[in-house]
Design a protein around this motif. Structure first.
Motif, short mmCIF file in Angstrom:
data_model
loop_
_atom_site.label_atom_id
_atom_site.label_comp_id
_atom_site.label_asym_id
_atom_site.label_seq_id
_atom_site.Cartn_x
_atom_site.Cartn_y
_atom_site.Cartn_z
N PHE A 270 2.48 8.31 -4.72
CA PHE A 270 1.92 7.19 -3.97
C PHE A 270 2.78 6.97 -2.73
O PHE A 270 3.94 6.57 -2.82
N CYS A 271 2.19 7.26 -1.59
CA CYS A 271 2.99 7.42 -0.38
C CYS A 271 3.44 6.12 0.26
O CYS A 271 4.56 6.04 0.76
N HIS A 272 2.58 5.10 0.25
CA HIS A 272 3.02 3.86 0.90
C HIS A 272 2.25 2.66 0.35
O HIS A 272 1.20 2.81 -0.28
N LEU A 273 2.81 1.49 0.60
CA LEU A 273 2.14 0.24 0.29
C LEU A 273 1.38 -0.19 1.53
O LEU A 273 1.98 -0.50 2.56
N SER A 274 0.07 -0.20 1.45
CA SER A 274 -0.74 -0.63 2.58
C SER A 274 -0.60 -2.14 2.78
O SER A 274 -0.35 -2.90 1.83
N ASP A 275 -0.79 -2.56 4.01
CA ASP A 275 -0.79 -3.99 4.31
C ASP A 275 -2.14 -4.63 4.01
O ASP A 275 -2.29 -5.84 4.17
N GLU A 276 -3.11 -3.82 3.59
CA GLU A 276 -4.40 -4.36 3.15
C GLU A 276 -4.17 -5.16 1.87
O GLU A 276 -3.52 -4.69 0.94
N TYR A 277 -4.72 -6.36 1.81
CA TYR A 277 -4.32 -7.37 0.83
C TYR A 277 -4.35 -6.87 -0.62
O TYR A 277 -3.42 -7.08 -1.38
N GLY A 278 -5.41 -6.19 -1.02
CA GLY A 278 -5.57 -5.83 -2.42
C GLY A 278 -4.70 -4.68 -2.89
O GLY A 278 -4.57 -4.46 -4.10
N HIS A 279 -4.10 -3.94 -1.96
CA HIS A 279 -3.41 -2.72 -2.36
C HIS A 279 -2.23 -2.97 -3.30
O HIS A 279 -2.00 -2.23 -4.26
N ARG A 280 -1.48 -4.03 -3.04
CA ARG A 280 -0.34 -4.35 -3.90
C ARG A 280 -0.78 -4.55 -5.35
O ARG A 280 -0.17 -4.04 -6.28
N TYR A 281 -1.89 -5.27 -5.54
CA TYR A 281 -2.38 -5.54 -6.89
C TYR A 281 -2.95 -4.28 -7.53
O TYR A 281 -2.84 -4.08 -8.74
N LEU A 282 -3.53 -3.42 -6.71
CA LEU A 282 -4.07 -2.16 -7.22
C LEU A 282 -2.94 -1.26 -7.71
O LEU A 282 -3.02 -0.66 -8.79
N LEU A 283 -1.86 -1.17 -6.93
CA LEU A 283 -0.71 -0.36 -7.35
C LEU A 283 -0.06 -0.94 -8.60
O LEU A 283 0.41 -0.19 -9.47
N GLU A 284 -0.03 -2.26 -8.71
CA GLU A 284 0.51 -2.88 -9.93
C GLU A 284 -0.34 -2.49 -11.13
O GLU A 284 0.19 -2.17 -12.21
N TYR A 285 -1.66 -2.51 -10.96
CA TYR A 285 -2.56 -2.11 -12.06
C TYR A 285 -2.30 -0.66 -12.46
O TYR A 285 -2.32 -0.32 -13.65
N LEU A 286 -2.05 0.19 -11.48
CA LEU A 286 -1.82 1.61 -11.73
C LEU A 286 -0.39 1.91 -12.17
O LEU A 286 -0.09 3.05 -12.51
N ASP A 287 0.48 0.89 -12.16
CA ASP A 287 1.89 1.07 -12.46
C ASP A 287 2.48 2.16 -11.58
O ASP A 287 3.16 3.08 -12.04
#
Length: 335
Positions: A270-287
């Motif tokens: 996973f290359c980066h954390l996007s500044d698009e709002y939902g991405h942080r929560y999506l990565l958390e879901y995916l661990d």
């Protein structure tokens, strides 16, 4: 193999764990390749472009024709992904997965057009089952061909006005999160436009009702570019390639791929954390732990291109850094 790799990493001339994420990256890459001396070959980023019927509902700040215009920009080597890939020695392939216009033939353009954009999922499924199957088949064949050419690390980018709406719907359906947590400003829309976007997407959710099957979710809400990225990721896994996952849109495609093939995570970086709002929560879901956070939200695969040198350096330290034994340096005293 993992134990041997961990031993090799731990006995480099450094305190254990002092290279942080580079150490876990080296372990992952060596494990995927089943090698104590892994190699990255012919890095490639494939950029898929397609249009979305939902864009007619005013969910984006940009008109739909920008998708076609940016596709031409990719082919003319003028986009951010071209610049970053060129300087990091990454090959680029550009795919028309379903742009809503006739695109003139170009020697660097791959024609995998499913249709001139998806249907408006406010009133219909985005695509039918045959179109989804075609998306998987075409992108799978493309990745198989890239793998046969020697590539063992691949990333995927996208361009499609309206595709943050598509990704938000996929994320909400799979993760069971409210749309407010999945929906961001996309192409920098105002607060009023964001409220409108969320309202439209809630109407879409009400229209289709609860969905649980991952392919049904992708068929209902996906774009042709998102579906082709999903199929491409699955093909990359079958070819045992390292998969560079970009930002919000590509992560939504990965979300479906991981539902269909959970073991794909072994190969995913996973290359980066996007500044698009939902991405942080999506990565958390995916661990999933992203490599960098540069507040980027451009798409195109730019996060993959920027992160690639970090991935390279993880391999370089594993292969080239001296061990305590080879350097004649004493290790830490045992207690």
């Amino acid at each position: 193999m993992k134990n041997e790799l961990q031993h090799k990493i731990d006995f480099k001339t450094k305190p254990v764990g002092s290279l942080g994420v580079l150490e876990s990256l080296a372990l992952q890459i060596g494990s995927v390749q089943q090698s104590l001396t892994p190699v990255l070959k012919s890095p490639t980023i494939v950029v898929f472009a397609a249009d979305h019927g939902i864009a007619t509902e005013g969910v984006s700040a940009y008109p739909q024709e920008v998708t076609h215009q940016m596709l031409i920009n990719f082919l003319n080597q003028g986009a951010a992904i071209n610049v970053f890939s060129r300087h990091n020695k990454i090959a680029i392939q550009v795919v028309d997965a379903g742009v809503n216009s006739e695109v003139a033939p170009h020697p660097d353009l791959i024609d995998a057009k499913i249709g001139r954009g998806t249907k408006n999922f406010l009133v219909d499924q985005a695509m039918n089952a045959a179109a989804l199957d075609r998306c998987f088949a075409l992108s799978g064949q493309l990745v198989d061909s890239i793998a046969r050419g020697g590539c063992n690390i691949i990333g995927f980018g996208e361009m499609g006005i309206g595709n943050t709406s598509s990704a938000a719907m996929i994320m909400s359906a799979v993760c069971g999160l409210p749309l407010e947590q999945c929906t961001g400003r996309g192409t920098a829309i105002s607060q009023e436009q964001l409220d409108h976007k969320i309202n439209i997407l809630k109407q879409c959710q009400d229209f289709h009702g609860p969905l649980t099957d991952p392919q049904a979710i992708l068929q209902t809400y996906g774009g042709f570019e998102i579906a082709q990225i999903c199929g491409a990721m699955l093909a990359a896994y079958r070819n045992n390639m390292l998969i560079m996952v970009d930002g919000f849109i590509s992560s939504a495609a990965y979300l479906i791929a991981s539902q269909l093939q959970p073991q794909i995570k072994d190969n995913a970086i996973f290359c980066h954390l996007s500044d698009e709002y939902g991405h942080r929560y999506l990565l958390e879901y995916l661990d999933a732990e992203p490599l960098v956070n540069l507040r980027m939200r451009l798409g195109e695969g730019t996060g993959c291109a920027i992160a690639y040198p970090i991935i390279e350096n993880a391999v370089h330290f594993l292969n080239e850094m001296a061990s305590f034994e080879s350097a004649g340096i004493s290790t830490k005293n045992a207690l």
